[in-house]
Motif scaffolding. Structure first.
Motif, PDB file in Angstrom:
ATOM      1  N   HIS A  76      21.339  25.495 -15.084  1.00 12.89           N
ATOM      2  CA  HIS A  76      21.388  25.678 -13.557  1.00 12.89           C
ATOM      3  C   HIS A  76      19.828  25.232 -12.937  1.00 12.89           C
ATOM      4  CE1 HIS A  76      22.018  27.610  -9.659  1.00 12.89           C
ATOM      5  NE2 HIS A  76      20.746  28.030  -9.918  1.00 12.89           N
ATOM      6  N   ILE A  77      19.781  24.518 -11.972  1.00 16.48           N
ATOM      7  CA  ILE A  77      18.361  24.192 -11.584  1.00 16.48           C
ATOM      8  C   ILE A  77      18.290  25.086 -10.101  1.00 16.48           C
ATOM      9  CG2 ILE A  77      17.175  22.091 -10.456  1.00 16.48           C
ATOM     10  CD1 ILE A  77      19.175  20.412 -12.042  1.00 16.48           C
ATOM     11  N   PRO A  78      17.333  25.747 -10.359  1.00  9.50           N
ATOM     12  CA  PRO A  78      16.968  26.599  -8.991  1.00  9.50           C
ATOM     13  C   PRO A  78      16.352  25.818  -7.966  1.00  9.50           C
ATOM     14  CG  PRO A  78      15.994  27.444 -10.904  1.00  9.50           C
ATOM     15  CD  PRO A  78      16.293  26.132 -11.215  1.00  9.50           C
ATOM     16  N   PHE A  79      17.113  25.847  -6.593  1.00 10.21           N
ATOM     17  CA  PHE A  79      16.376  25.062  -5.556  1.00 10.21           C
ATOM     18  C   PHE A  79      15.989  26.039  -4.482  1.00 10.21           C
ATOM     19  CE2 PHE A  79      19.471  21.945  -7.190  1.00 10.21           C
ATOM     20  CZ  PHE A  79      18.465  20.841  -7.326  1.00 10.21           C
ATOM     21  N   ASP A  80      15.283  25.528  -3.570  1.00  9.35           N
ATOM     22  CA  ASP A  80      14.863  26.458  -2.391  1.00  9.35           C
ATOM     23  C   ASP A  80      15.286  25.347  -1.146  1.00  9.35           C
ATOM     24  OD1 ASP A  80      14.045  28.442  -0.922  1.00  9.35           O
ATOM     25  OD2 ASP A  80      11.994  28.448  -1.809  1.00  9.35           O
ATOM     26  N   PHE A  81      15.348  25.927   0.049  1.00  8.63           N
ATOM     27  CA  PHE A  81      15.784  25.319   1.286  1.00  8.63           C
ATOM     28  C   PHE A  81      14.999  25.710   2.340  1.00  8.63           C
ATOM     29  CE2 PHE A  81      18.870  26.290  -1.893  1.00  8.63           C
ATOM     30  CZ  PHE A  81      19.792  25.171  -2.093  1.00  8.63           C
ATOM     31  N   GLU A  82      14.891  24.545   3.301  1.00 11.53           N
ATOM     32  CA  GLU A  82      14.156  24.668   4.612  1.00 11.53           C
ATOM     33  C   GLU A  82      15.118  24.092   5.553  1.00 11.53           C
ATOM     34  OE1 GLU A  82      10.491  22.376   6.806  1.00 11.53           O
ATOM     35  OE2 GLU A  82      10.610  22.413   4.538  1.00 11.53           O
ATOM     36  N   ILE A  83      15.097  25.110   6.768  1.00 15.37           N
ATOM     37  CA  ILE A  83      15.778  24.531   8.187  1.00 15.37           C
ATOM     38  C   ILE A  83      14.939  24.506   9.007  1.00 15.37           C
ATOM     39  CG2 ILE A  83      17.695  25.035   9.630  1.00 15.37           C
ATOM     40  CD1 ILE A  83      18.912  26.611   7.166  1.00 15.37           C
ATOM     41  N   LEU A  88      14.199  29.470   4.191  1.00 17.56           N
ATOM     42  CA  LEU A  88      15.692  30.233   4.295  1.00 17.56           C
ATOM     43  C   LEU A  88      15.777  31.357   3.405  1.00 17.56           C
ATOM     44  CD1 LEU A  88      18.426  30.399   5.541  1.00 17.56           C
ATOM     45  CD2 LEU A  88      19.400  29.479   3.597  1.00 17.56           C
ATOM     46  N   ARG A  89      15.431  32.646   4.368  1.00 20.03           N
ATOM     47  CA  ARG A  89      15.187  33.940   3.650  1.00 20.03           C
ATOM     48  C   ARG A  89      16.257  34.917   3.989  1.00 20.03           C
ATOM     49  NH1 ARG A  89      13.169  30.902   0.430  1.00 20.03           N
ATOM     50  NH2 ARG A  89      11.384  30.982  -0.218  1.00 20.03           N
ATOM     51  N   VAL A 109      19.663  20.989   6.291  1.00 20.62           N
ATOM     52  CA  VAL A 109      19.180  21.662   5.352  1.00 20.62           C
ATOM     53  C   VAL A 109      18.513  20.907   4.315  1.00 20.62           C
ATOM     54  CG1 VAL A 109      19.375  23.632   3.594  1.00 20.62           C
ATOM     55  CG2 VAL A 109      20.892  23.627   5.636  1.00 20.62           C
ATOM     56  N   GLU A 110      17.200  20.972   4.161  1.00 16.89           N
ATOM     57  CA  GLU A 110      16.257  20.241   3.055  1.00 16.89           C
ATOM     58  C   GLU A 110      16.364  21.289   2.124  1.00 16.89           C
ATOM     59  OE1 GLU A 110      12.466  17.880   2.567  1.00 16.89           O
ATOM     60  OE2 GLU A 110      12.617  18.777   4.417  1.00 16.89           O
ATOM     61  N   TYR A 111      16.560  20.519   0.857  1.00 17.15           N
ATOM     62  CA  TYR A 111      16.406  21.370  -0.370  1.00 17.15           C
ATOM     63  C   TYR A 111      15.475  20.573  -1.503  1.00 17.15           C
ATOM     64  CZ  TYR A 111      19.706  18.049  -2.231  1.00 17.15           C
ATOM     65  OH  TYR A 111      20.336  16.802  -3.050  1.00 17.15           O
ATOM     66  N   PHE A 112      14.957  21.515  -1.946  1.00 15.48           N
ATOM     67  CA  PHE A 112      13.722  21.009  -3.040  1.00 15.48           C
ATOM     68  C   PHE A 112      13.620  22.031  -4.267  1.00 15.48           C
ATOM     69  CE2 PHE A 112      11.978  23.002   0.510  1.00 15.48           C
ATOM     70  CZ  PHE A 112      11.206  24.218   0.047  1.00 15.48           C
ATOM     71  N   LEU A 113      13.051  21.582  -5.457  1.00 11.03           N
ATOM     72  CA  LEU A 113      12.996  22.363  -6.353  1.00 11.03           C
ATOM     73  C   LEU A 113      12.239  23.687  -6.318  1.00 11.03           C
ATOM     74  CD1 LEU A 113      11.877  19.728  -9.409  1.00 11.03           C
ATOM     75  CD2 LEU A 113      14.230  21.016  -8.815  1.00 11.03           C
ATOM     76  N   ALA A 114      12.741  24.689  -6.590  1.00  8.79           N
ATOM     77  CA  ALA A 114      12.281  26.087  -6.196  1.00  8.79           C
ATOM     78  C   ALA A 114      10.947  26.371  -7.239  1.00  8.79           C
ATOM     79  CB  ALA A 114      13.123  27.195  -6.735  1.00  8.79           C
ATOM     80  N   ARG A 463       4.030  26.799 -11.303  1.00  2.93           N
ATOM     81  CA  ARG A 463       5.094  26.113 -12.206  1.00  2.93           C
ATOM     82  C   ARG A 463       6.228  25.791 -11.051  1.00  2.93           C
ATOM     83  NH1 ARG A 463       7.574  29.543 -16.288  1.00  2.93           N
ATOM     84  NH2 ARG A 463       7.233  31.227 -14.827  1.00  2.93           N
ATOM     85  N   GLU A 464       6.831  24.282 -11.241  1.00  2.00           N
ATOM     86  CA  GLU A 464       7.667  24.200 -10.409  1.00  2.00           C
ATOM     87  C   GLU A 464       9.059  24.296 -11.455  1.00  2.00           C
ATOM     88  OE1 GLU A 464       8.441  20.120  -9.296  1.00  2.00           O
ATOM     89  OE2 GLU A 464       8.209  20.535  -7.328  1.00  2.00           O
ATOM     90  N   ALA A 465      10.281  25.130 -10.863  1.00  2.00           N
ATOM     91  CA  ALA A 465      11.356  24.948 -11.582  1.00  2.00           C
ATOM     92  C   ALA A 465      11.774  23.937 -12.358  1.00  2.00           C
ATOM     93  CB  ALA A 465      12.590  25.638 -10.738  1.00  2.00           C
TER      94      ALA A 465
END
Length: 468
Positions: A76-83, A88-89, A109-114, A463-465
């Motif tokens: 599983h790759i953890p992602f984070d999200f920006e709107i 997004l919290r 919704v933009e996503y990137f590595l958490a 560290r990046e996920a």
């Protein structure tokens, strides 16, 4: 519109609400999902969305070699999200309704590595309170309560050098000429002086017995009538500004330091003493009603100062005249830092190159957009429960900053959210009231270094996920 089968990993509450989402990313092609609109359950938050993206990528990400009951599995790759510029919290539905958007709106919704939680790399016992820190690409300088400055290298898990000169606690450290063959290091002290060293970092060897190299100050700037609370260089390293509890700032024209580094003076067997200060040139900046607690010189023409008179001031470095005053209610300014714009080269970093952050006695961290008018801060971070003593921007990403406070915590912030990315809470042990007095980024922004009343310099790696 596509409503592909995606997992729903959240509590029931808004399950009947469908939110239209389009995913975008700047990640490499193997992490890119189809460019289409998905109808997703409104209760999904960032963790549920991360599962959605992982599900959509299941045919693009190779299977791992790990085995589970004889079968290969995908990690599983953890992602984070920006709107709309905000992390997004909350749930998708809450974000939609909070902004007054129609249920028919499509959220991009933009996503990137958490980011993974920072990992403790090293702790150094100093036996003295750590009062000030200045981190760079290779070297980090820690000012102690006994007047010494300890030098650390990013690849060595111990102190490699000690700078001596101040006779009282070191309250602030600045480093100039970081791109040249030698660095001028300045340390402000409670003894009302600013001591200067000229170092060639590559010539900071550890002694044969394992003890660090000791360097005595080549020069001392004297003239303040109170503790020196802040120092900073201009970009060329030719001038230095100091702030003091006496309510003034001084811009110093730096001496030539005899043209020698500390190491060259040692090799030539030159007796190194503090140089006479009677001819040191300076310009005084007056205007604060109380002690000046901090100073920053981000660009040649502009200096910023913070004070216990509850104000921030912008000064013209050429004329020594005040350009602007920002009042902060009834709270004192303890520390400040200016964003550099980062090195990532993105428009997001460029847009944040005009930001100033200040830590205050009311436990808040405030951020101002210097292009705006008025006194009000653009962002207020409310996570600390004690005086905020130190703040710093990440030199490689001006959307990220850190703060340290009397609550014994370091908080790692992202401008896109008022919830910290991480909180580094130090174990108090025998220290009943742990205070963290200093924090900075180190190793080009890859490490958070902090210190305080527990007499330790602690380094946490960012560290990046993992994406593998």
């Amino acid at each position: 519109m596509e409503t592909s089968g995606v997992p729903e990993a959240a509590a029931v509450g808004e399950a009947d609400v469908q939110v239209q989402v389009r995913f975008v990313t700047e990640l490499p092609p193997r992490y890119q999902v189809p460019d289409t609109v998905f109808a997703l359950p409104g209760h999904l938050s960032r963790y549920g969305l991360s599962e959605v993206v992982n599900s959509l990528l299941q045919n693009k990400i190779p299977e791992t070699s790990e085995e589970s009951d004889g079968e290969e599995t995908r990690k599983h790759i953890p992602f984070d999200f920006e709107i709309d510029g905000e992390l997004l919290r909350c749930s998708l539905h809450a974000f939609l309704t909070r902004g007054g958007r129609s249920a028919e709106s499509v959220l991009t919704v933009e996503y990137f590595l958490a980011r993974a939680p920072p990992q403790l790399k090293h702790e150094d016992e100093t036996h003295q309170w750590v009062m000030a820190l200045s981190g760079g690409n290779e070297y980090c300088y820690a000012g102690l309560a006994d007047g010494a400055v300890r030098v650390y290298h990013e690849d060595v898990s111990r102190c490699v050098g000690v700078l001596e000169g101040p006779v009282d606690a070191v309250t602030s450290i600045g480093v100039g000429n970081s791109e040249g063959p030698a660095q001028v290091v300045a340390a402000g002290s409670m003894d009302s002086t600013v001591c200067l060293w000229k170092l060639s970092p590559s010539q900071l060897p550890v002694q044969a017995d394992g003890s660090p190299t000791v360097n005595t100050a080549l020069h001392s700037l004297q003239g303040h009538s109170g503790s020196v609370t802040g120092v900073d260089f201009n970009r060329e390293g030719s001038r230095l500004v100091s702030a003091s509890y006496d309510g003034t700032l001084r811009i110093w024209a730096l001496p030539e330091l005899a043209g020698k580094t500390n190491q060259e003076a040692e090799a030539a067997n030159v007796k190194r003493q503090k140089v006479s200060t009677q001819d040191d040139e300076f310009v005084e900046l007056e205007g604060h009603a109380k002690g000046v607690s901090c100073v920053a010189w981000p660009v040649d023409g502009t200096i910023f100062s913070g004070s216990w008179d509850n104000s921030l001031r912008e000064w013209d470095a050429a004329t020594a005249q005040k350009k602007r005053t920002m009042h902060v209610g009834s709270t004192a300014i303890n520390c400040l830092a200016c964003a550099s714009g980062g090195t990532a080269g993105s428009q997001k970093n460029t847009d944040r190159a005009n930001l100033l952050v200040a830590g205050c006695s009311d436990s808040l961290v405030r951020v101002w957009d210097l292009r705006a008018t008025g006194d009000a801060a653009s962002i207020r971070f409310t996570g600390h429960t004690g005086f905020v003593n130190s703040v710093a921007w990440n030199p490689s990403s001006s959307m990220h900053l850190v703060s340290a406070a009397n609550d014994g915590c370091v908080k790692w912030w992202d401008l896109r959210s008022t919830v910290p990315l991480a909180t580094l809470a130090r174990p108090r042990g025998e220290v009943e009231s742990l205070k963290l007095l200093a924090v900075d980024f180190f190793a080009g922004g890859r490490c958070i270094v902090s210190g305080g009343s527990d007499c330790k310099v602690s380094m946490h790696m960012l560290r990046e996920a993992t994406a593998e």
